[in-house]
Design a protein around this motif. Structure first.
Motif, PDB file in Angstrom:
ATOM      1  N   LYS A  62      34.673   9.571 -29.735  1.00 42.05           N
ATOM      2  CA  LYS A  62      36.056  10.037 -29.588  1.00 42.05           C
ATOM      3  C   LYS A  62      36.381  11.195 -30.531  1.00 42.05           C
ATOM      4  CE  LYS A  62      37.839   6.355 -32.612  1.00 42.05           C
ATOM      5  NZ  LYS A  62      38.778   5.231 -32.660  1.00 42.05           N
ATOM      6  N   ASN A 104      41.771  16.954 -24.877  1.00 42.05           N
ATOM      7  CA  ASN A 104      43.206  16.781 -24.699  1.00 42.05           C
ATOM      8  C   ASN A 104      43.678  15.825 -25.787  1.00 42.05           C
ATOM      9  OD1 ASN A 104      45.830  15.988 -23.933  1.00 42.05           O
ATOM     10  ND2 ASN A 104      45.359  16.328 -21.764  1.00 42.05           N
ATOM     11  N   HIS A 114      31.313  11.957 -24.401  1.00 43.36           N
ATOM     12  CA  HIS A 114      32.612  11.836 -25.064  1.00 43.36           C
ATOM     13  C   HIS A 114      33.374  10.648 -24.501  1.00 43.36           C
ATOM     14  CE1 HIS A 114      32.192  15.928 -26.752  1.00 43.36           C
ATOM     15  NE2 HIS A 114      31.563  16.161 -25.613  1.00 43.36           N
ATOM     16  N   ASP A 123      37.502   8.457 -24.712  1.00 40.96           N
ATOM     17  CA  ASP A 123      38.892   8.621 -25.117  1.00 40.96           C
ATOM     18  C   ASP A 123      39.075   7.966 -26.485  1.00 40.96           C
ATOM     19  OD1 ASP A 123      39.478   5.830 -24.732  1.00 40.96           O
ATOM     20  OD2 ASP A 123      39.879   6.202 -22.612  1.00 40.96           O
ATOM     21  N   GLU A 124      40.273   7.998 -27.009  1.00 41.46           N
ATOM     22  CA  GLU A 124      40.540   7.564 -28.375  1.00 41.46           C
ATOM     23  C   GLU A 124      40.585   6.056 -28.570  1.00 41.46           C
ATOM     24  OE1 GLU A 124      44.417   8.955 -29.531  1.00 41.46           O
ATOM     25  OE2 GLU A 124      45.333   8.136 -27.721  1.00 41.46           O
ATOM     26  N   PRO A 165      38.042  15.328 -28.729  1.00 45.54           N
ATOM     27  CA  PRO A 165      38.833  15.298 -27.496  1.00 45.54           C
ATOM     28  C   PRO A 165      39.179  16.721 -27.035  1.00 45.54           C
ATOM     29  CG  PRO A 165      40.219  14.778 -29.368  1.00 45.54           C
ATOM     30  CD  PRO A 165      38.809  14.860 -29.887  1.00 45.54           C
ATOM     31  N   ASN A 176      39.274  13.171 -21.449  1.00 45.24           N
ATOM     32  CA  ASN A 176      38.368  13.014 -22.586  1.00 45.24           C
ATOM     33  C   ASN A 176      37.145  12.158 -22.278  1.00 45.24           C
ATOM     34  OD1 ASN A 176      39.922  14.645 -24.247  1.00 45.24           O
ATOM     35  ND2 ASN A 176      41.218  12.949 -24.884  1.00 45.24           N
ATOM     36  N   ARG A 177      37.176  11.367 -21.228  1.00 46.80           N
ATOM     37  CA  ARG A 177      36.030  10.525 -20.843  1.00 46.80           C
ATOM     38  C   ARG A 177      35.079  11.383 -20.017  1.00 46.80           C
ATOM     39  NH1 ARG A 177      40.417   6.729 -19.400  1.00 46.80           N
ATOM     40  NH2 ARG A 177      40.009   7.288 -17.231  1.00 46.80           N
ATOM     41  N   TRP A 222      43.454  10.693 -21.708  1.00 40.57           N
ATOM     42  CA  TRP A 222      42.267   9.840 -21.835  1.00 40.57           C
ATOM     43  C   TRP A 222      41.277  10.125 -20.701  1.00 40.57           C
ATOM     44  CZ3 TRP A 222      45.909   5.101 -22.504  1.00 40.57           C
ATOM     45  CH2 TRP A 222      46.434   5.107 -23.802  1.00 40.57           C
TER      46      TRP A 222
END
Length: 189
Positions: free
Chosen positions: A158, A163, A116, A118-119, A161, A174-175, A171
Motif C-alpha cells: 500500500k 489515488n 500494489h 489499497d490502504e 497509491p 490502487n489495487r 481503493w
C-alpha cells in the motif's frame, strides 16, 4: 544537527530498500551475437535516474511484435484486481496476451511487474498481497511463452497509491499491477 542526520540516514536507507531502487537500472548489456556497434547508446549525463531510464528505453524501442490489433492493448500498462484478490480479471487477458506476444518477439525486452494494494490491511499483509498479484501476472506471461529472465515481480503493497482518496473509487484504482518496461519497450507510434 548531527542527531537529525543520524536519525534521517536509517530512514532513507530503509526507504531505498523497501522501494527496490537498487534494482531499477536500465539494461545496457550487449546480447550474445550482437555487434557492439549495433547497440543503441544514449548519453544520459546530467539526467535523473528516471529520465535516463526513459531516454534509454525510447532509444531501444521496438515495433517488432506490435500490430494494429494489439497496439491499444500494449498501450495499457496496468491491470486491476478485486478487493483482497490476486485473480486476473477477464478484461485483462487481452492486455496481458498482447504484452506476452511482444515480449516473446523481443527477447531483449525486460519488464518490472509492480504489485500494489489499497490502504486497508496491515503493511505486511499488503506486501504479500501485492507480491501475489505481481506473481499472478508473471505466471500468466510465462505460461504464454515469456522467458522468466525477462520479468521481475516486485511488491510495493500500500506504499505507492496512485489515488490518495479513502473511498471505494480510490481503493479500486490502487489495487493494481503496473507493467513497467525497463528495456526495449513497444514502439506504439
Amino acid at each position: 544537527m548531527k542527531a537529525v542526520q543520524l536519525f534521517a540516514l536509517p530512514i532513507l536507507a530503509t526507504a531505498l530498500v523497501m522501494t527496490g531502487c537498487a534494482s531499477r537500472k536500465p539494461a545496457t548489456d550487449i546480447q550474445a551475437g550482437q555487434n557492439p556497434s549495433e547497440a543503441t547508446t544514449v548519453s544520459t549525463e546530467g539526467l535523473s535516474e528516471d529520465a535516463a531510464l526513459n531516454a534509454q528505453n525510447l532509444a531501444g524501442a521496438s515495433s517488432k511484435g506490435v500490430t494494429a490489433a494489439n497496439k491499444a492493448f500494449l498501450a495499457k500498462r496496468v491491470v486491476h484486481f478485486d478487493y483482497d484478490s490476486s485473480e486476473l480479471s477477464n478484461e485483462d487477458y487481452q492486455t496481458l496476451q498482447a504484452h506476452a506476444q511482444f515480449l516473446v518477439a523481443n527477447a531483449n525486452s525486460k519488464v518490472a511487474l509492480t504489485g500494489h494494494t489499497d490502504e486497508r490491511g496491515t503493511r505486511e499483509y499488503n506486501m504479500a498481497l501485492g507480491e501475489r498479484r505481481a506473481k499472478a501476472v508473471e505466471s500468466f506471461l510465462i505460461t504464454n511463452g515469456v522467458a522468466a529472465t525477462q520479468l521481475e515481480a516486485v511488491s510495493y503493497g500500500k506504499e505507492m497509491p496512485i489515488n490518495a482518496g479513502h473511498d471505494e473509487n480510490a481503493w479500486k484504482e490502487n489495487r493494481r499491477v503496473e507493467i513497467n518496461y525497463e528495456a526495449v519497450p513497444p514502439l506504439l507510434k
